[in-house]
Scaffold this active site. Structure first.
Site, PDB file in Angstrom:
ATOM      1  N   HIS A 194     104.706 -40.028 -46.543  1.00 54.00           N
ATOM      2  CA  HIS A 194     104.353 -39.216 -45.370  1.00 54.00           C
ATOM      3  C   HIS A 194     103.120 -39.836 -44.729  1.00 54.00           C
ATOM      4  O   HIS A 194     102.026 -39.763 -45.279  1.00 54.00           O
ATOM      5  CB  HIS A 194     104.093 -37.771 -45.770  1.00 54.00           C
TER       6      HIS A 194
ATOM      7  N   ASP B 279     100.607 -39.884 -41.756  1.00 56.63           N
ATOM      8  CA  ASP B 279     100.059 -39.197 -40.585  1.00 56.63           C
ATOM      9  C   ASP B 279      99.628 -40.201 -39.525  1.00 56.63           C
ATOM     10  O   ASP B 279      98.891 -41.135 -39.822  1.00 56.63           O
ATOM     11  CB  ASP B 279      98.853 -38.346 -40.988  1.00 56.63           C
TER      12      ASP B 279
ATOM     13  N   ASP C 239     105.630 -31.637 -42.841  1.00 61.63           N
ATOM     14  CA  ASP C 239     104.231 -31.207 -42.932  1.00 61.63           C
ATOM     15  C   ASP C 239     103.758 -30.219 -41.866  1.00 61.63           C
ATOM     16  O   ASP C 239     102.794 -29.506 -42.103  1.00 61.63           O
ATOM     17  CB  ASP C 239     103.319 -32.452 -42.948  1.00 61.63           C
TER      18      ASP C 239
ATOM     19  N   HIS D  28     101.169 -33.972 -35.674  1.00 57.13           N
ATOM     20  CA  HIS D  28     100.761 -32.649 -36.172  1.00 57.13           C
ATOM     21  C   HIS D  28      99.308 -32.575 -36.641  1.00 57.13           C
ATOM     22  O   HIS D  28      98.888 -31.517 -37.111  1.00 57.13           O
ATOM     23  CB  HIS D  28     101.730 -32.148 -37.251  1.00 57.13           C
TER      24      HIS D  28
END
Ligand SMILES: [Zn+2]
Length: 1009
Positions: A123, A125, A247, A495
Site C-alpha cells: 500500500h 501512499d 485505506d 486519501h
C-alpha cells in the site's frame, strides 16, 4: 490478426449479470484485440523474429515455440527469454485449475477445501508523511522507511523466477515514475508478467483517492489518467477490473457507482465503522451487492463489494516484511528455534477464524502493508514455506485448508463460481468510527485552504483543457501541459492529500505541484487566446492571471475605481502585504457558453483595463440573481432574521452565526482520551462556543449588492491567537423549519443521500458522539426540508466540508480547523496551519443559500452547484486602446458552442485523445463526455431524458459523421449523431474531425508534475 485468448480471467460479474458494458474511461478492453497492435511492444516482435517464428506473438505459446528456437542472435536479451519461459510455465500452472482451462492466469483451487487466496500487495501512499517523490526514491527514511522504487525492483525478479507467484500494483503515480526509468528489456519482461496475470493492476487510478472530499469530476479524471497510462503501455491486459480502496476513511456510494460504470467487477475496502463491522461479521454480510445509484442508474451502478477481514494487513504473526518483528519460518529441524509446526497451527487457526465470517469456501488474505516488499524476497521466501508446509497437512493430517497465491480478480472469479445470493446495500459507509469516541469526520474539513485550492485549480484545468482543445493549433503543447496539471490534480486526490491528513511539508508540496500545473495551463491558455481573440493578423498582447484573488490581491488591477470596500479583516491578511487595494469592483457580467467575454474599464491614469472572463459551461454565464427569488432580512446586530421565498411569500425565521467547538485534548492512550486532530473530530462537549460581545457590523449598500460585514473581532484577535485550545469553526444556520431529524447531503457532488440524525440504515446504532457521529461529507450542498410547508433550505459550498443537522431546523458546516494535538493516527504532528505571520492561517470561502419550494429546489442547486464548481476564470491586461479601437481588431466575445446545450446537460469532458485510438485515425481524435446532471423525479421537466446532437455542438470543428465511437461499447455510432441521456447518466464518445489536424502520437506521460 486472429483473436487469441486472453490469459486474464474473464470478467467475473458477467455471469452474475452485474457487468456493465459501459466504460467511462476505457476504450480497448479486449485483451489481444487487433487494435492493441498499436501498443505491441516491438521488442517482443523482435524476439519472435529472432527465433524465426512466423507465429503471431499474441497466440498462446507452447514450450516447443520457445525451445524449438535454435537461433538466438545477440539482440535477444536474457530477460526476454526469462519472460518467455515464465509465460510458458505460467500456463502450465494455470492448466491445473479446477476449471480445467488452460487460459486463466489464476492458480488452481480445490473445491472441497477452504481456499485461502494469499494476495501479496503493497500500500503506497501518494504522499502522507513524506512527499510523493520522497516516497518514490526512499528519501527522508528518517521520517518513514519507504522507497517505492525498491518494491518494484525487487518484486519483478521474484515473479519471473516463479510463475505461481502473484503481485498486485495499485498507484499509477508511482508505477509511472518507475516505468519511465526502465530499459526496454525490463519493459518487455513486465509486459509479459502483466499479460500472464502474474502482475495485475488493481484500481489503476493515479492514486487511491479519498472518497469524502473529492468531486466526481476529479475522481473520473484521476482514474482516466491512470487507465490511459495502462492502456497506452499494456493494452487490454493492463485493464484494472477491481476497485481496491483499502485505506480511505469511509466509503462513498458515488465512488461505487463510478467504479461500476468503469466496468469494474468488484470493490474491496478495509475501513468501516466498528459497529457496522461487528454486525456484518455476526450476520455473514461482509460481502454484498452495493447499489451505487439505486434511484437513477439502477443495475448499471451495481457493484459486488467486499469488506476485507483484516483491514489490509496479514493475520497477526505473518508479516514477513524485511523490518517486521514477526518470526520467519525456521524449518530445519536440526537447528534450534524450529517453528514450522507452531507457525502452521497458528495460520490454520487464523484461516478457520476468518472463514467463519464469509459465505463461500474462499477467503482472501492481504499479505502486505504500507510500503512493504522493498525486499520482496523476505516476503516470498516465507510465503513459499507457508504455502508448502500448510498444504502438506492436507496429506499428513487430512487438513481441508488450501493456500494459493492469488489476486482479488481470481478471488472474485471464484465467488462468482460459487453462485451465492449476496445481501444488498444502498446507502454509504459514512461516518466512519473505529472505536467509541474516534469518528473520522474531522478530515471532511481539515486543511480547508488546500481543499479550496484543489477545487479552484480543477476549474482552471477544465477550462484550459476544453478551451485550448477547441483551438487545434496548440494541441501538442496542450497534451503536455495537460499532463503536468492533470498529474498534479491526480496526486492531490489521494486519501492523504485533499483529505488534509498529511504532514505540513507534504501539504506544501501538493500545493506547489498544483501551482506549477496552473502556470503551465496559463501559458497555453495565453497561446490559445492568441488564436481566438485577434480578428486578423494583429498580435494579441496576452493576459495576466491573478492567482491571489482569494485574498483580493492582484497587482494589475490595483488603483482602480472601485465600489465595495474590501472587508477590513481581509485587508489585514498578512499574505496581502504590499498589495494596496482597499476596494472591490462589483458588476454584472455575461459570458457565453464555453467561451469568453471582454470588459473594459477606464482607469484614472488614462489607460484601459481589459478583463477577459472565460467560462467552461454549457450554458451562458448570465448572472442569476438570487434576490429575484428570495429575500433575506438582517436584524440590527447584523444577524440574519428572516428568509422569504418571493414566489410563494412563505417565510421562515433564520439566524446564521459562526460558532466553534473546542477540540478535545488528550494523549490518545485509550479511546476515552481521544483528541481531535487531522482525521478525528471530537468536540469537548456538545454545545459550541459563542461570543459574549455583539459583533461589529458594517453595512454597504450598492446598486447591485448589499453587503453586511460582521466581525466577530474578540475571537479573531484574542481567542484564536492567545488561548491554548484547538478550534473547529462552524457556520450554523438556525431556521424554524420542521426537518424531523432529517437532512440531505450530496455524494461527491452528484446523487443526493438522505441522512437521519443518530440513525444508520443497516444496523442499530449506539451513538457515542452526538455531534461528530452525525457529521457527513458535504462536497457541494446540504439541505433541510420541511415536508409540512413544502419548503427547502439549501446551502452550497465552494469546497468540501463536513456538515450536520444537530437539531431540527438547524444546519451547520465546519469551515476551518486548527488543532494543537495530534490524533495519534500516524501523522505525528498537530494540524496547526499558520500563515506567513506565523499566526493561525486565515481562510476565505463562499457559501450560497437558497430558500424556496422543494419542487423548485433542484433547478437551483443543480445548476448553481455546477457554477460554483466551475467558476469563471478571470484574466487581465492593460492597454492604451479604447473600446472602439479594441473591438475593431479583436473579438470581444466568443463561444465554442454553436448553441447552448439543454439546461440539464453538462459537458463533463472535452479533450484531445492521446495514444492509440479505437480505430486508426488520420486526424486528432477528441474525447467527449456528456452528463445528465438531474436525478430522477427531481424536477418535472429537467429530470426527463434528453437528446443532443453531437454534430451541432462545436463552432470550431466538424465531426466526421461516420467516425464517432461510443466508448462504452466501442461501437460506431450509426446513423445520426443524436445522443440520448437519462437522468444522472454519463456517456463518453471518441470523435474524429472532418479535415482536422493530423493525428499526433504524443506521449503525455513523459513529463512530471
Ligand atoms: Zn494510505
Amino acid at each position: 490478426m486472429s483473436h487469441a485468448v486472453c490469459l486474464f480471467p474473464p470478467p467475473a460479474s458477467k455471469e452474475r449479470n452485474l457487468h456493465v458494458d459501459e466504460a467511462l474511461v476505457w476504450v480497448a478492453d479486449k485483451c489481444w484485440d487487433d487494435r492493441i497492435e498499436n501498443v505491441l511492444d516491438t521488442s517482443i516482435l523482435d524476439f519472435i523474429a529472432c527465433c524465426g517464428q512466423k507465429k503471431n506473438v499474441w497466440s498462446p505459446l507452447t514450450k516447443s515455440d520457445l525451445f524449438g528456437c535454435n537461433y538466438m542472435p545477440k539482440k535477444c536479451s536474457i530477460t526476454t527469454v526469462l519472460y518467455m519461459s515464465g509465460r510458458v510455465n505460467g500456463r502450465g500452472v494455470a492448466s491445473a485449475d479446477s476449471e480445467s482451462s488452460s487460459t486463466w492466469s489464476c492458480n488452481a483451487v480445490k473445491d472441497d477445501m477452504i481456499n485461502v487466496h494469499l494476495v501479496p500487495h503493497t500500500h503506497d501512499d501518494v504522499g502522507w508523511l513524506k512527499t510523493v517523490d520522497q516516497y518514490y526514491y526512499g528519501a527522508r527514511n528518517d521520517i518513514q522507511n519507504a522507497g517505492v522504487q525498491y518494491v518494484l525492483d525487487s518484486v519483478i525478479p521474484e515473479l519471473v523466477n516463479d510463475p505461481s507467484k502473484r503481485f498486485i500494483y495499485v498507484e499509477i503515480a508511482f508505477f509511472a515514475r518507475w516505468w519511465r526509468e526502465q530499459e526496454d528489456n525490463m519493459k518487455t519482461v513486465v509486459k509479459g508478467l502483466v499479460n500472464s496475470g502474474q502482475l495485475e493492476f488493481i484500481l489503476g487510478g493515479w492514486c487511491m483517492n479519498d472518497e469524502a472530499s473529492t468531486h466526481y469530476n476529479a475522481i473520473i479524471d484521476q482514474h482516466a489518467l491512470g487507465f490511459e497510462f495502462l492502456r497506452q503501455n499494456f493494452g487490454g491486459c493492463g485493464r484494472p477490473r477491481i476497485g481496491w480502496q483499502v485505506d480511505p476513511f469511509g466509503h462513498s456510494r458515488e465512488q461505487a457507482s463510478l467504479f461500476a460504470q468503469f466496468g469494474f467487477d468488484g470493490l474491496f475496502f478495509g475501513r468501516l465503522d466498528y459497529q457496522d463491522k461487528n454486525h456484518r461479521l455476526n450476520t455473514t454480510t461482509m460481502e454484498m451487492l452495493w447499489h451505487g445509484s439505486p434511484d437513477n442508474l439502477g443495475e448499471k451502478s451495481d457493484l459486488f463489494t467486499g469488506v476485507l477481514y483484516n483491514l489490509y494487513q496479514p493475520p497477526g504473526g505473518f508479516d514477513f516484511n524485511q523490518y517486521s518483528s514477526d518470526e520467519p519460518f525456521m524449518d530445519d529441524p536440526r537447528l534450534h528455534d524450529y517453528n514450522v509446526d507452531k507457525k502452521v497451527d497458528d495460520f490454520l487457526k487464523a484461516a478457520k477464524d476468518q472463514a467463519k465470517y464469509y459465505k463461500t469456501n474462499h477467503i482472501m488474505m492481504t499479505m502486505g502493508s504500507d510500503f512493504e516488499y522493498q525486499n520482496a524476497h523476505h516476503w516470498y521466501k516465507n510465503l513459499d514455506k507457508l504455502i508448502h508446509y500448510t498444504n502438506k497437512r492436507q496429506t499428513t493430517d487430512n487438513s481441508k485448508i488450501n493456500l494459493l497465491y492469488s489476486t482479488p480478480s481470481c478471488y472474485t472469479y471464484q465467488l462468482n463460481r460459487a453462485n451465492k445470493t449476496w445481501p444488498t446495500k444502498s446507502d454509504d459507509f459514512y461516518p466512519y468510527a473505529y472505536r467509541e469516541h474516534s469518528f473520522m469526520t474531522g478530515y471532511f474539513t481539515s486543511r480547508a485552504a488546500l481543499k479550496g485550492y484543489i477545487r479552484e485549480t480543477n476549474a482552471f484545468l477544465q477550462h484550459f483543457v476544453s478551451k485550448c482543445g477547441l483551438v487545434t493549433v496548440v494541441f501538442i503543447v496542450l497534451l503536455i501541459s495537460n499532463a503536468v496539471s492533470g498529474e498534479a490534480m491526480g496526486v492531490a486526490q489521494h486519501h492523504d492529500a485533499v483529505s488534509g491528513t498529511e504532514k505540513q511539508q507534504v501539504a506544501y508540496d501538493y500545493a506547489m505541484r498544483l501551482a506549477n500545473g496552473r502556470s503551465e495551463c496559463q501559458k497555453v491558455m495565453n497561446d490559445a487566446m492568441g488564436q481566438l481573440v485577434p480578428k486578423g493578423s494583429e498580435g494579441f498582447m496576452g493576459v495576466f492571471f491573478c492567482d491571489l484573488l482569494n485574498i483580493s490581491a492582484c497587482s494589475i488591477t490595483e488603483q482602480n475605481k472601485q465600489m465595495i470596500p474590501v472587508f477590513k479583516r481581509t485587508q489585514n491578511i498578512p499574505e496581502r502585504k504590499g498589495y494596496m487595494a482597499k476596494n472591490e469592483l462589483v458588476f454584472r457580467v455575461e459570458i457565453p457558453a464555453l467561451g469568453y467575454s471582454t470588459y473594459m474599464i477606464k482607469m484614472s491614469e488614462g489607460k484601459f483595463l481589459l478583463f477577459l472572463l472565460t467560462m467552461y459551461m454549457h450554458f451562458t454565464g448570465k448572472a442569476i440573481s438570487l434576490l429575484e427569488h428570495m429575500s433575506l432580512k438582517f436584524d440590527s446586530n447584523g444577524n440574519w432574521d428572516k428568509l422569504t421565498d418571493l414566489h410563494t411569500g412563505q417565510s421562515v425565521d433564520a439566524r446564521s452565526d459562526i460558532v466553534y467547538y473546542h477540540g478535545m485534548a488528550g494523549n490518545c492512550s485509550q479511546g476515552k482520551f481521544q483528541s481531535s486532530g487531522a482525521y478525528i473530530f471530537r468536540p469537548n462537549g456538545t454545545t459550541p462556543q459563542t461570543w459574549t460581545d455583539p459583533p461589529t457590523v458594517v453595512t454597504v449598500d450598492g446598486p447591485l449588492v448589499n453587503e453586511v460585514h460582521t466581525e466577530f473581532s474578540p475571537w479573531v484577535t484574542q481567542v484564536t491567537r492567545q488561548d491554548k485550545m484547538g478550534k473547529e469553526v462552524v457556520v450554523r444556520v438556525n431556521t424554524g423549519m420542521k426537518s424531523d431529524a432529517t437532512f440531505y447531503t450530496d455524494a461527491n457532488g452528484r446523487d443526493i443521500i438522505k441522512r437521519v440524525r443518530n440513525f444508520r440504515k443497516t444496523w442499530n446504532l449506539n451513538q457515542t458522539e452526538s455531534v461528530a457521529g452525525n457529521y457527513y461529507p458535504v462536497n457541494s450542498r446540504i439541505f433541510l426540508r420541511d415536508e409540512s410547508s413544502g419548503m427547502q433550505f439549501t446551502v452550497l459550498t465552494d469546497r468540501s466540508q463536513g456538515g450536520a443537522s444537530i437539531q431540527d431546523g438547524q444546519l451547520e458546516l465546519m469551515v476551518h480547523r486548527r488543532l494543537l494535538y495530534d490524533d495519534s493516527l500516524g501523522v505525528g504532528e498537530p494540524m496547526n496551519e499558520t500563515g506567513s505571520d506565523k499566526q493561525g492561517l486565515i481562510i476565505r470561502g463562499k457559501m450560497y443559500v437558497h430558500f424556496g419550494q422543494i419542487s423548485d429546489a433542484a433547478k437551483f442547486h443543480r445548476e448553481f452547484g455546477l457554477r460554483t464548481y466551475l467558476t469563471p476564470i478571470t484574466a487581465f491586461t492593460k492597454t492604451d486602446m479604447n473600446y472602439q479601437d479594441y473591438s475593431m481588431f479583436y473579438n470581444t466575445m466568443w463561444s465554442g458552442l454553436k448553441q447552448e446545450l439543454p439546461a440539464n446537460i453538462h459537458m463533463l469532458t472535452l479533450e484531445q485523445w492521446g495514444g492509440p485510438t479505437l480505430t486508426p485515425s488520420q486526424t486528432q481524435p477528441y474525447l467527449i463526455r456528456l452528463e445528465h446532471f438531474y436525478e430522477n423525479g427531481e424536477d418535472p421537466q429537467l429530470s426527463l431524458p434528453v437528446t443532443v446532437n453531437l454534430q451541432d455542438l462545436f463552432v470550431t470543428f466538424n465531426i466526421a459523421n461516420n467516425n464517432v465511437y461510443k466508448v462504452e461499447n466501442r461501437q460506431k455510432l450509426k446513423g445520426s449523431l443524436d445522443i440520448t441521456l437519462n437522468p444522472m447518466e454519463i456517456r463518453t464518445f471518441q470523435v474524429n474531425l472532418k479535415d482536422g489536424p493530423p493525428r499526433q502520437n504524443v506521449d503525455k506521460f513523459t513529463v512530471f508534475s
